[in-house]
Design an enzyme around this catalytic site. Structure first.
Site, PDB file in Angstrom:
ATOM      1  N   ASP A 283      31.125 -30.382  19.015  1.00 26.32           N
ATOM      2  CA  ASP A 283      30.700 -29.940  17.703  1.00 26.32           C
ATOM      3  C   ASP A 283      29.319 -29.287  17.767  1.00 26.32           C
ATOM      4  OD1 ASP A 283      30.618 -29.934  14.784  1.00 26.32           O
ATOM      5  OD2 ASP A 283      28.999 -31.372  15.124  1.00 26.32           O
TER       6      ASP A 283
ATOM      7  N   ASN B  93      29.889 -35.324  10.503  1.00 24.74           N
ATOM      8  CA  ASN B  93      29.455 -36.712  10.327  1.00 24.74           C
ATOM      9  C   ASN B  93      30.286 -37.426   9.264  1.00 24.74           C
ATOM     10  OD1 ASN B  93      26.127 -35.541  10.839  1.00 24.74           O
ATOM     11  ND2 ASN B  93      27.412 -36.624  12.288  1.00 24.74           N
TER      12      ASN B  93
ATOM     13  N   ASP C  47       0.857  -1.180   0.000  1.00 28.00           N
ATOM     14  CA  ASP C  47       0.000   0.000   0.000  1.00 28.00           C
ATOM     15  C   ASP C  47       0.887   1.222   0.000  1.00 28.00           C
ATOM     16  OD1 ASP C  47      -2.345  -1.336   0.222  1.00 28.00           O
ATOM     17  OD2 ASP C  47      -2.472  -1.180   2.411  1.00 28.00           O
TER      18      ASP C  47
END
Ligand code: ADP
Ligand code: MG
Length: 917
Positions: free
Chosen positions: A756, A715, A346
């Site tokens: 970690d 990992n 707007d």
């Protein structure tokens, strides 16, 4: 007893002992609350703490870990019973116990995170509570909805929800939508008349019901039922307090975690098989080693904290946005905001200040300039030749057909009402006309409020000469309701007069002024009393036009530029005149030409969906738009695969807000209905807040990605180093027997859960990267592992894993003990990841970011570094984790050498612009 709709207003007031002129007293409010309770429907309660705590045991990682516990116990029993090997038996037992302890720590962490996240979400929800106007102790007050009591007098106006069951006592063109109760989607007109027979809800037109929306006019009602004692309460089951559906990203990540879990299962089985085939002769030592390796592998292949951290990071993002005045209603929106590619805003109040001042006036005779600034009533209305404006029909209409009030207190103007009306009130005052003065000889008998569809408002006024209608509104729209123009007090219908008039409007509009005209007509008494809105607002005489200035909000220009750099298109959508819109859009940098294309509401009306589809991609300004056009614009943009944010303030904007990917409502000037259908509420109504929210959304996404990257690299490194050992370490080296795992299971667990996890958690709080608003919006369907994230994870993780395995071999060769050898591998990995984390937080390499920006990260890294070294020094951990104190000179080596893979790969990447790592 008679129902409330069968009683007169006075009977109801009497029955509930309410004085219409004062409202309830505080004492009465207290009594009523004691009797009927709070005005709310029963909500779904938050889960109790013990349930939240237990929930973290359902996570996949915990299941895998419990499996590991069982394996360790089995291995311990085997060692004790079958082989009578107490040393190995105790070791495995310790392992089982320590894993259990870690499971509990993990559960506690998860619990703590979830409770915290819930707290922030509740705080956000409270910020979203609604308020109502209630008349108490002789004054109107804003009170939270749940504080409403039976007997309260509530005022509602267009765009509000009816927040309790009420019997109307005054109504002013009041219409409400009660479809949630009646199924009838058309609005129902309400009045205050008694109904003297038994009727159904749909026909009780003197009653209002909780949950209805006011779509026209206004009214005051006396509360007769609250909370569960309302018609809504009768049909509503427990309303679940803001449903937390998982966001697409959360779904993706749960899927990823599940895949990794299966992967881990396969690896464990594979290890066992390879190990047993390989070992040939099965000794206790080899069996426990093989088991230990498979447990370590199982543990290492799951990014355990991912799902939990994800929702936390999203919540942090939501809380941060709230601090920046952007209130988000679901976590999903945090994510969507980050991929927003179109912002349709707007104009009035969002891009501009909504602080209106009339600066030009044409009254059918002369064109005047108006001096004075803001709402101050000092100023002159003069032509260039110094002729001062006198009270005119235009000014009379502008002041009477006006819903604002201005009062002067200590020389300061205190305005109430909408800014356009205030500006006209102030203009009247500058010419010596005040509403109070006019109301001495005129009475307003009917009011038809402004709507953004009609772009007009009207009042019917009675005075000694009879009845008159004054209509004020957008000049070009009003013109079609006029049959003549009043020039010099003569009604003319010539083309010449029309062109002159249109010329003046264009003139004002080209100067970025908002234009407003007034029309009027004499009415017969019958027309005045019974005429419909459509029949009254016709055949008017047009009597002049005012030009109103509404300055841009500071900072909008910069925000627009930032968004443009960020590849986000900004579109202005306004009810104003095309020229006004274009001029302001040009000033704000939304378009870069003074002649930019403007598409009007009536253009859109004529277009088919296909034509609009072609139009939306190269249009940045829409003028004289009605709310229903917004919805069409959203839909066509979405067909272009754009992620669209759309603002709105009026009740009719709600469908467009729901259709948009991000519906944005105004916190201050917005209606309850739009807030209810919005995803984001701008607490300060400012456009700049949208820009900040987009930036926060992008930051959150980037942080999640960084976090994922780091977790997955760890990992991969763990899996690879263990797997290399399994494949190649099958003859004794120095003091280290064959099949010894590169890392013990508990070392892997320690790294995953402490050294970690803590730093990667800190990545969730990271600040935005400098160029985050320089990139194109992300494709919402893009995988979180897209853009080389996968290859980066694999390559970086492999480099780290290789280094860990090499450090293991090197230590074994140099004659260290088993525990020492594994400890070297452990520290190499732990520190390798502590260096790597600084690279993971950059979308390119660590050289692009200041490593000291994120204080939490520095603390986390320091914590991880110190504790990782401590577990090699403290004897208790020697027993439990299989660590050993190393010769002093090795520490600097295992701290600094592991920086090499990160530094070398990043340097190569910068030098040769290699994207894949
Ligand atoms: P926007 O919110 O984009 O500024 P609006 O719908 O508020 O658009 O206004 C559209 C037009 O309607 C304005 O240009 C003005 O001519 C007219 N208008 C606005 N407010 C009022 C009002 N209170 N009474 C009469 N006309 C109005
Ligand atoms: Mg408006």
């Amino acid at each position: 007893m008679k129902q409330f709709y069968e009683q007169t207003k006075d009977e109801v007031l009497k029955q509930l002992s309410v004085n219409e002129n004062t409202g309830l007293t505080d004492e009465q409010v207290k009594q009523s609350r004691e009797k009927y309770g709070e005005n709310k429907l029963p909500e779904k309660e938050n889960d109790p703490y013990w349930k939240i705590f237990l929930r973290s045991f359902k996570e996949p990682i915990v299941i895998v870990l419990l499996g590991a516990v069982i394996l360790s116990l089995a291995s311990s029993v085997y060692a004790f019973q079958a082989q009578g090997d107490a040393e190995h038996g105790m070791e495995s037992l310790y392992e089982a116990i320590s894993i259990l302890i870690l499971i509990i720590i993990n559960a506690l962490l998860g619990f703590w995170q979830e409770v915290n996240a819930q707290k922030s979400l509740n705080a956000l929800r409270q910020m979203n509570d609604r308020f109502v106007s209630a008349f108490r102790n002789s004054e109107w007050r804003q009170i939270p909805t749940n504080q409403v009591v039976v007997g309260d007098l509530l005022q509602v106006k267009i765009g509000d929800f009816v927040e309790a069951d009420v019997r109307w006592i005054t109504t002013d063109e009041l219409q409400v939508n009660e479809s949630h109760l009646t199924g009838e989607s058309d609005a129902v007109s309400k009045n205050t008349k008694v109904i003297d027979k038994d009727v159904g809800i749909a026909d009780r037109v003197n009653m209002g019901y909780s949950g209805s929306t006011v779509v026209n006019g206004q009214g005051v009602g006396i509360v007769v039922g609250i909370g569960t004692n309302t018609e809504l309460g009768n049909i509503a089951d427990l309303i679940s307090s803001v449903e937390e559906k998982p966001s697409p990203l959360q779904n993706t990540i749960s899927r990823l975690t599940r895949i990794l879990m299966y992967f881990s299962g396969v690896i464990v089985i594979l290890t066992l098989v390879i190990g047993i085939l390989r070992a040939g002769e099965l000794s206790v030592e080899s069996i426990t080693n093989i088991l230990s390796t498979s447990i370590a592998l199982a543990v290492s292949s799951i990014p355990d904290a991912l799902p939990a951290v994800l929702s936390i990071v999203l919540t942090i993002g939501a809380a941060q946005m709230a601090k920046n005045k952007g209130l988000i209603k679901s976590l999903k929106s945090v994510e969507t905001l980050g991929s927003t590619s179109y912002i349709c805003s707007d104009k009035t109040g969002t891009l501009t200040q909504n602080k209106m001042t009339a600066t030009r006036l044409y009254d059918g005779q002369y064109t005047y300039n108006v001096s004075g600034s803001g709402y101050s009533t000092t100023g002159k209305i003069e032509t260039e030749d110094g002729i001062e404006a006198k009270p005119s029909t235009f000014l009379e209409g502008a002041v009477l057909c006006n819903e604002s009030v201005i009062r002067e207190e200590d020389g300061q103007v205190v305005p109430f009402g909408n800014p356009t009306d205030i500006a006209l009130n102030v203009l009247g005052k500058k010419a010596g006309l005040t509403k109070d003065e006019l109301l001495k000889t005129n009475t307003i008998t009917r009011t038809f409020p402004f709507t953004s569809q009609r772009k007009m408002m009207s009042v019917v006024v009675k005075n000694d000469d009879g009845y008159r209608i004054y209509t004020k509104g957008a000049p070009d729209v009003l013109l079609s309701n006029c049959s003549n123009i009043l020039l010099n007090n003569v009604q003319v219908t010539t083309q010449e007069a029309l062109s002159k008039f249109l010329g003046i409007i264009d003139n004002f509009a080209n100067d970025a002024l908002r234009t407003i005209s007034v029309g009027y007509r004499e009415l017969t008494e019958d027309e005045a009393k019974n005429g419909t809105l459509e029949s009254l607002e016709t055949n008017l005489s047009l009597v002049g036009v005012a030009g109103i200035m509404d300055p841009p909000r500071p900072g909008v220009n910069e925000s627009v530029n930032t968004l443009h750099d960020a590849g986000v298109s900004v579109v202005m959508i306004t009810g104003d005149h095309a020229n006004t819109a274009r001029a302001i859009a040009y000033n704000l940098g939304i378009v870069d030409s003074k002649n930019a294309k403007v598409v009007s509401g009536s253009d859109i009306e004529k277009m088919t969906d296909d034509e609009l589809y072609q139009t939306v991609v190269n249009t940045n300004v829409y003028a004289r738009v009605a709310p229903e056009h917004k919805q069409r614009i959203v839909k066509q943009l979405q067909k272009h695969k754009q992620v669209v944010a759309m603002t709105g303030d009026g009740i009719n904007d709600a469908p467009a807000l729901r259709a948009a990917d991000i519906g944005i409502a105004m916190g201050i000037n917005g209606t309850d209905v739009t807030k209810d259908s919005a995803d984001l509420i701008l607490l300060d109504d400012q456009f700049t807040t949208i820009e900040k929210a987009v930036q926060s959304g992008r930051t959150v996404y980037a942080n999640i990605k960084n976090f994922m990257r780091h977790e997955l690299i760890t990992n991969v490194a763990e899996i690879l180093s263990l797997f290399l050992g399994l494949l190649f370490f099958n003859s004794r080296v120095g003091n280290v027997p064959a099949e010894t795992p590169t890392l013990t299971a508990l070392m892997v667990l320690w790294i995953n859960m402490i050294s970690d996890s803590v730093p990667s958690f800190a990545l969730g709080y990271d600040v935005a990267e400098a160029d985050i608003m320089k990139e194109k919006p992300r494709d919402p369907n893009e995988s979180i592992l897209a853009n080389y994230t996968w290859s980066r994870v694999l390559i970086r993780g492999s480099a780290m894993g290789l280094l860990v395995y090499l450090s293991f071999i090197w230590s074994a060769r140099s004659g260290m003990s088993v525990n020492e050898t594994q400890t070297v591998a452990f520290l190499t990995l732990a520190f390798g990841q502590l260096w790597q984390v600084f690279d993971a937080r950059s979308s390119y390499t660590l050289f692009r970011r200041n490593p000291f920006e994120n204080h939490r990260l520095l603390l986390a890294v320091a914590f991880a570094a110190v504790t990782s070294i401590l577990v090699t020094l403290i004897p208790l951990f020697h027993v439990v984790m299989g660590t050993a104190t190393l010769p002093g000179w090795i520490y600097p080596v295992v701290i600094f050498v592991p920086a090499l893979p990160t530094l070398i790969l990043s340097a190569l990447k910068e030098l040769f612009k290699i994207k894949i790592w």
